[in-house]
Write an enzyme that holds these catalytic residues in place. Structure first.
Site, short mmCIF file in Angstrom:
data_model
loop_
_atom_site.label_atom_id
_atom_site.label_comp_id
_atom_site.label_asym_id
_atom_site.label_seq_id
_atom_site.Cartn_x
_atom_site.Cartn_y
_atom_site.Cartn_z
N TYR A 36 0.80 -1.23 0.00
CA TYR A 36 0.00 0.00 0.00
C TYR A 36 0.84 1.28 0.00
CZ TYR A 36 -3.68 -3.32 1.11
OH TYR A 36 -4.55 -4.38 1.08
N ASN A 82 -13.35 3.63 -1.07
CA ASN A 82 -12.47 2.47 -1.00
C ASN A 82 -13.04 1.59 0.11
OD1 ASN A 82 -10.56 0.52 -0.67
ND2 ASN A 82 -8.80 1.90 -0.75
N ASP A 137 -25.84 -3.05 -1.16
CA ASP A 137 -27.26 -2.68 -1.12
C ASP A 137 -27.45 -1.20 -0.81
OD1 ASP A 137 -27.96 -5.28 -1.69
OD2 ASP A 137 -28.58 -5.78 0.36
N HIS A 189 -9.36 1.38 -5.33
CA HIS A 189 -8.41 0.57 -4.55
C HIS A 189 -7.01 1.06 -4.83
CE1 HIS A 189 -11.56 -2.24 -3.51
NE2 HIS A 189 -11.96 -2.18 -4.77
N LEU A 190 -6.20 1.07 -3.80
CA LEU A 190 -4.78 1.43 -3.97
C LEU A 190 -4.07 0.34 -4.77
CD1 LEU A 190 -4.42 2.43 -0.26
CD2 LEU A 190 -4.12 4.02 -2.15
N SER A 191 -4.26 -0.90 -4.36
CA SER A 191 -3.59 -2.03 -5.02
C SER A 191 -4.46 -2.53 -6.18
CB SER A 191 -3.36 -3.15 -4.01
OG SER A 191 -4.59 -3.66 -3.54
N ARG A 243 -9.58 -11.67 -3.24
CA ARG A 243 -9.69 -10.23 -3.47
C ARG A 243 -10.17 -9.91 -4.89
NH1 ARG A 243 -7.07 -7.85 0.95
NH2 ARG A 243 -5.43 -9.19 1.72
C1 DQA Z 1 -7.77 -2.36 -0.77
C2 DQA Z 1 -7.73 -3.81 -1.28
C3 DQA Z 1 -8.51 -4.71 -0.36
O1 DQA Z 1 -8.43 -6.06 -0.82
C4 DQA Z 1 -7.93 -4.67 1.05
O2 DQA Z 1 -8.72 -5.46 1.92
C5 DQA Z 1 -7.75 -3.30 1.56
C6 DQA Z 1 -7.31 -2.24 0.66
C7 DQA Z 1 -6.89 -1.43 -1.64
O3 DQA Z 1 -7.07 -0.22 -1.52
O4 DQA Z 1 -6.03 -1.90 -2.36
O5 DQA Z 1 -7.87 -3.05 2.75
O6 DQA Z 1 -9.12 -1.89 -0.88
#
Ligand code: DQA
Length: 131
Positions: free
Chosen positions: A23, A74, A87, A100-102, A111
């Site tokens: 991250y 996020n 919902d 998402h960051l990743s 994921r």
């Molecule tokens: C995340 C990706 C998710 O899988 C993870 O649980 C996170 C961060 C991301 O920003 O990459 O907490 O949402």
């Protein structure tokens, strides 16, 4: 002026300390500062909130009705588990962008499924703080 609600989900308060190889080293405060600067340049009003609790995020999404033109979220770990968040987003009919960051599609199999994607107008994943 357009109003945007930016929601950060669980554990994102630990950015900078948490799994820095995944991250990065920027803290949530760093990211929020950059978002506010961008918003000022673009003439957009952004409200930013973070919670580790699913119900709190649901409440904020519900309360966004009539107050915000768009939601950016996020959902962090709740991305992969939360029918309730999905919902809530579907219920309020406010255009919602999932971030998402990743790159969640390059990571563990669990994921690679998002409950949120089907109700979001788009998903941005994998650009680190630039997401
Ligand atoms: C995340 C990706 C998710 O899988 C993870 O649980 C996170 C961060 C991301 O920003 O990459 O907490 O949402």
């Amino acid at each position: 002026m357009r109003r945007v609600l930016l929601l950060h989900g669980p554990n994102l308060n630990l950015l900078g300390q948490r799994e820095a190889d995944v991250y990065g080293r920027q803290t949530l405060r760093d990211i929020d500062t950059a978002v506010q600067q961008l918003a000022r340049r673009e003439g957009v009003q952004v409200t930013i909130k973070q919670s580790n609790r699913e119900g709190q995020l649901v409440d904020w999404i519900q309360d966004a009705r009539g107050r915000y033109d768009a939601i950016v979220i996020n959902p962090a770990g709740y991305t992969h588990t939360s029918v309730a968040l999905r919902d809530a987003i579907a219920a309020v009919s406010i255009p919602t962008i999932e971030v998402h960051l990743s790159n969640i599609y390059g990571r563990e199999e669990f994921r690679q499924h998002s409950y949120i994607a089907g109700v979001a107008v788009c998903q941005i994943s994998g650009f680190g703080p630039l997401s």
